[in-house]
Design a protein around this motif. Structure first.
Motif, PDB file in Angstrom:
ATOM      1  N   LEU A 191      11.098  15.940   1.589  1.00 16.25           N
ATOM      2  CA  LEU A 191      11.014  15.758   0.134  1.00 16.25           C
ATOM      3  C   LEU A 191       9.890  14.781  -0.237  1.00 16.25           C
ATOM      4  CD1 LEU A 191      12.408  16.262  -2.677  1.00 16.25           C
ATOM      5  CD2 LEU A 191      13.696  14.167  -2.219  1.00 16.25           C
ATOM      6  N   LEU A 192       9.789  13.690   0.507  1.00 14.76           N
ATOM      7  CA  LEU A 192       8.825  12.640   0.162  1.00 14.76           C
ATOM      8  C   LEU A 192       7.412  12.959   0.650  1.00 14.76           C
ATOM      9  CD1 LEU A 192      10.980   9.453   0.812  1.00 14.76           C
ATOM     10  CD2 LEU A 192      10.327  10.432  -1.391  1.00 14.76           C
ATOM     11  N   ALA A 193       7.266  14.051   1.409  1.00 18.05           N
ATOM     12  CA  ALA A 193       5.942  14.463   1.839  1.00 18.05           C
ATOM     13  C   ALA A 193       5.228  15.273   0.770  1.00 18.05           C
ATOM     14  CB  ALA A 193       6.045  15.277   3.134  1.00 18.05           C
ATOM     15  N   ALA A 194       5.928  15.539  -0.328  1.00 20.98           N
ATOM     16  CA  ALA A 194       5.359  16.386  -1.383  1.00 20.98           C
ATOM     17  C   ALA A 194       4.163  15.727  -2.041  1.00 20.98           C
ATOM     18  CB  ALA A 194       6.423  16.677  -2.430  1.00 20.98           C
ATOM     19  N   THR A 195       3.287  16.550  -2.572  1.00 19.16           N
ATOM     20  CA  THR A 195       2.175  16.059  -3.381  1.00 19.16           C
ATOM     21  C   THR A 195       2.571  16.105  -4.837  1.00 19.16           C
ATOM     22  OG1 THR A 195       1.210  18.264  -3.574  1.00 19.16           O
ATOM     23  CG2 THR A 195       0.506  16.927  -1.699  1.00 19.16           C
ATOM     24  N   ARG A 196       1.761  15.502  -5.676  1.00 17.33           N
ATOM     25  CA  ARG A 196       2.076  15.432  -7.119  1.00 17.33           C
ATOM     26  C   ARG A 196       2.298  16.795  -7.729  1.00 17.33           C
ATOM     27  NH1 ARG A 196       1.682  12.184 -11.518  1.00 17.33           N
ATOM     28  NH2 ARG A 196       1.118  10.397 -10.255  1.00 17.33           N
ATOM     29  N   ASN A 197       1.574  17.796  -7.261  1.00 20.35           N
ATOM     30  CA  ASN A 197       1.628  19.119  -7.892  1.00 20.35           C
ATOM     31  C   ASN A 197       2.697  20.029  -7.283  1.00 20.35           C
ATOM     32  OD1 ASN A 197      -0.497  18.557  -9.665  1.00 20.35           O
ATOM     33  ND2 ASN A 197      -2.005  19.005  -8.070  1.00 20.35           N
ATOM     34  N   SER A 198       3.383  19.543  -6.252  1.00 19.13           N
ATOM     35  CA  SER A 198       4.347  20.430  -5.579  1.00 19.13           C
ATOM     36  C   SER A 198       5.717  20.306  -6.197  1.00 19.13           C
ATOM     37  CB  SER A 198       4.425  20.079  -4.109  1.00 19.13           C
ATOM     38  OG  SER A 198       4.887  18.756  -3.927  1.00 19.13           O
TER      39      SER A 198
ATOM     40  N   SER B 242       0.825  -1.208   0.000  1.00 17.11           N
ATOM     41  CA  SER B 242       0.000   0.000   0.000  1.00 17.11           C
ATOM     42  C   SER B 242       0.858   1.256   0.000  1.00 17.11           C
ATOM     43  CB  SER B 242      -0.913  -0.019   1.234  1.00 17.11           C
ATOM     44  OG  SER B 242      -1.646   1.176   1.324  1.00 17.11           O
ATOM     45  N   ALA B 243       1.932   1.258   0.796  1.00 14.77           N
ATOM     46  CA  ALA B 243       2.810   2.433   0.856  1.00 14.77           C
ATOM     47  C   ALA B 243       3.472   2.689  -0.494  1.00 14.77           C
ATOM     48  CB  ALA B 243       3.871   2.227   1.939  1.00 14.77           C
ATOM     49  N   ILE B 244       3.896   1.620  -1.167  1.00 17.31           N
ATOM     50  CA  ILE B 244       4.542   1.760  -2.469  1.00 17.31           C
ATOM     51  C   ILE B 244       3.554   2.308  -3.496  1.00 17.31           C
ATOM     52  CG2 ILE B 244       5.509   0.444  -4.403  1.00 17.31           C
ATOM     53  CD1 ILE B 244       6.935  -1.313  -2.338  1.00 17.31           C
TER      54      ILE B 244
ATOM     55  N   ARG C  88       1.559   6.958  -6.833  1.00 15.91           N
ATOM     56  CA  ARG C  88       0.508   7.883  -7.286  1.00 15.91           C
ATOM     57  C   ARG C  88       0.846   9.329  -6.947  1.00 15.91           C
ATOM     58  NH1 ARG C  88      -2.880   3.666  -5.219  1.00 15.91           N
ATOM     59  NH2 ARG C  88      -3.063   4.800  -3.243  1.00 15.91           N
ATOM     60  N   ARG C  89       1.536   9.539  -5.843  1.00 15.86           N
ATOM     61  CA  ARG C  89       1.726  10.883  -5.293  1.00 15.86           C
ATOM     62  C   ARG C  89       3.000  11.566  -5.758  1.00 15.86           C
ATOM     63  NH1 ARG C  89       4.145  12.134  -0.722  1.00 15.86           N
ATOM     64  NH2 ARG C  89       4.340   9.934  -0.186  1.00 15.86           N
ATOM     65  N   LEU C  90       4.060  10.788  -6.005  1.00 16.68           N
ATOM     66  CA  LEU C  90       5.379  11.376  -6.270  1.00 16.68           C
ATOM     67  C   LEU C  90       5.716  11.339  -7.761  1.00 16.68           C
ATOM     68  CD1 LEU C  90       7.274   9.716  -3.291  1.00 16.68           C
ATOM     69  CD2 LEU C  90       6.570  12.112  -3.444  1.00 16.68           C
ATOM     70  N   THR C  91       6.340  12.400  -8.248  1.00 14.63           N
ATOM     71  CA  THR C  91       6.773  12.462  -9.639  1.00 14.63           C
ATOM     72  C   THR C  91       8.132  11.776  -9.787  1.00 14.63           C
ATOM     73  OG1 THR C  91       7.915  14.563  -9.320  1.00 14.63           O
ATOM     74  CG2 THR C  91       5.579  14.660  -9.938  1.00 14.63           C
ATOM     75  N   LEU C  92       8.475  11.425 -11.013  1.00 19.25           N
ATOM     76  CA  LEU C  92       9.775  10.793 -11.257  1.00 19.25           C
ATOM     77  C   LEU C  92      10.943  11.705 -10.880  1.00 19.25           C
ATOM     78  CD1 LEU C  92       9.162   8.879 -14.618  1.00 19.25           C
ATOM     79  CD2 LEU C  92       9.591   7.889 -12.359  1.00 19.25           C
ATOM     80  N   PRO C  93      10.915  13.016 -11.210  1.00 21.45           N
ATOM     81  CA  PRO C  93      12.023  13.876 -10.776  1.00 21.45           C
ATOM     82  C   PRO C  93      12.202  13.879  -9.254  1.00 21.45           C
ATOM     83  CG  PRO C  93      10.759  14.975 -12.488  1.00 21.45           C
ATOM     84  CD  PRO C  93       9.989  13.748 -12.115  1.00 21.45           C
ATOM     85  N   ARG C  94      11.080  13.878  -8.528  1.00 21.35           N
ATOM     86  CA  ARG C  94      11.192  13.897  -7.065  1.00 21.35           C
ATOM     87  C   ARG C  94      11.734  12.567  -6.552  1.00 21.35           C
ATOM     88  NH1 ARG C  94       9.635  17.588  -3.349  1.00 21.35           N
ATOM     89  NH2 ARG C  94       8.734  18.814  -5.026  1.00 21.35           N
TER      90      ARG C  94
END
Length: 337
Positions: A330-337, A284-286, A291-297
């Motif tokens: 860094l990993l707390a970011a949302t998709r749009n951040s 579930s975490a993965i 879904r939430r993190l972009t590839l650059p992040r």
């Protein structure tokens, strides 16, 4: 020549080679192979040890001078060179010269990350194959982890019921360093008794309030505040961050693979199970992180993991816990951040 970790003890009994290369991404198994070489070298009279780290500041000429220098009072020496990237860079020519005529009073131990295919085609590696011993250390595959855990427990005189073995295998999720520490603790707690599920559960309850696995889950689900509290506790308790870091890097790469390699319409759960992810909470975490993190992040996170690794090994003025706190943000970011 090339040999497997399990064959190394017998090979060492037959005599020492002038150079050993231990490579791989499993810190525990790499460390244990290195310890076997060190022990054999000490018993053969190689008492003095010099250690180098192949970062951008290393002067490879000093390594060559040390290998070529006659040791005082005819003392034998062990020279260890850590290769955190698995590449020699400017050291290739130096090592090629050393391998052409290895000094008789030196045992050279190269401790490396996993070598890529390009590096194994270079001249230094081919020379090493002729002169020394390469021990490649491979990760224990997910479907073989329970057997590995059972064998290791048996070697320590521990007897596990099937339920206890299953519980440990699920909880440890292939983290060999954590598995070794858990078995060491169970050895002290059980005093030779058979370990069942209740014993494992009690041991878990008696352990620290937080552990590296919980931290990885909190990081992947973006819970920066709770992750920061766990980091503080683990730091105070003197936890080794390398074990949890190997789990985090593994899962970040899994997330990248999930985002880039999963065919459209395929079930993420099936995709993860094929790669050994069976624990629901981890899966579930993965999936949440994918879904939430972009590839650059995600790539930024891997770069921070590299800095954390360097700091944990003493190559940075900052602590690894500093970089882990940066990772939590860094990993707390949302998709749009």
């Amino acid at each position: 020549m090339k040999t497997q970790p399990g064959q190394l003890p017998q090979l060492l009994k037959k005599g020492l080679a002038p150079v050993y290369l231990i490579s791989g991404d499993e810190p525990l198994l790499v460390q244990e192979c290195c310890d076997q070489v060190r022990k054999a070298a000490r018993e053969a009279g190689y008492q003095d040890r010099l250690t180098y780290h192949a970062d951008h500041q290393l002067d490879w000429n000093s390594v060559a001078d040390e290998c070529n220098a006659m040791s005082l009072f005819a003392e034998k020496r062990r020279i260890e060179i850590h290769l955190p990237t698995g590449k020699l860079g400017d050291g290739r020519k130096v090592l090629e010269q050393i391998l052409q005529a290895p000094p008789e009073d030196v045992i050279l131990l190269l401790i490396s990350a996993r070598l890529d295919a390009a590096e194994t085609k270079r001249k230094w590696y081919k020379d090493l194959q002729k002169t020394g011993v390469h021990v490649p250390v491979w990760p224990v595959e997910a479907d073989k982890f329970a057997n590995w855990l059972q064998q290791r427990a048996s070697n320590q005189g521990l007897s596990l019921t099937r339920g206890a073995l299953g519980m440990l295998a699920e909880r440890l999720e292939g983290n060999l360093l954590a598995a070794s520490q858990e078995l060491d603790r169970l050895t002290l707690l059980t005093n030779g008794k058979t370990i069942d599920e209740e014993t494992v559960e009690q041991a878990v309850q008696d352990s620290a309030r937080f552990n590296g696995f919980e931290l990885v889950t909190e990081l992947l689900t973006g819970k920066a505040g709770h992750a920061s509290r766990i980091i503080g506790v683990l730091q105070q308790e003197g936890e080794n961050p390398l074990g949890l870091l190997s789990v985090l890097v593994r899962d970040l790469n899994m997330i990248i693979e999930l985002k880039t390699a999963l065919p459209p319409g395929d079930n993420p759960s099936g995709f993860l199970k094929k790669r050994g992810v069976f624990q629901p909470r981890r899966a579930s975490a993965i999936q949440q992180a994918a879904r939430r993190l972009t590839l650059p992040r995600l790539n930024q996170a891997l770069a921070l993991c590299s800095l954390t690794d360097r700091a944990a090994k003493g190559f940075d003025d900052l602590t690894p816990w500093h970089y882990l706190r940066d990772l939590s943000i860094l990993l707390a970011a949302t998709r749009n951040s």
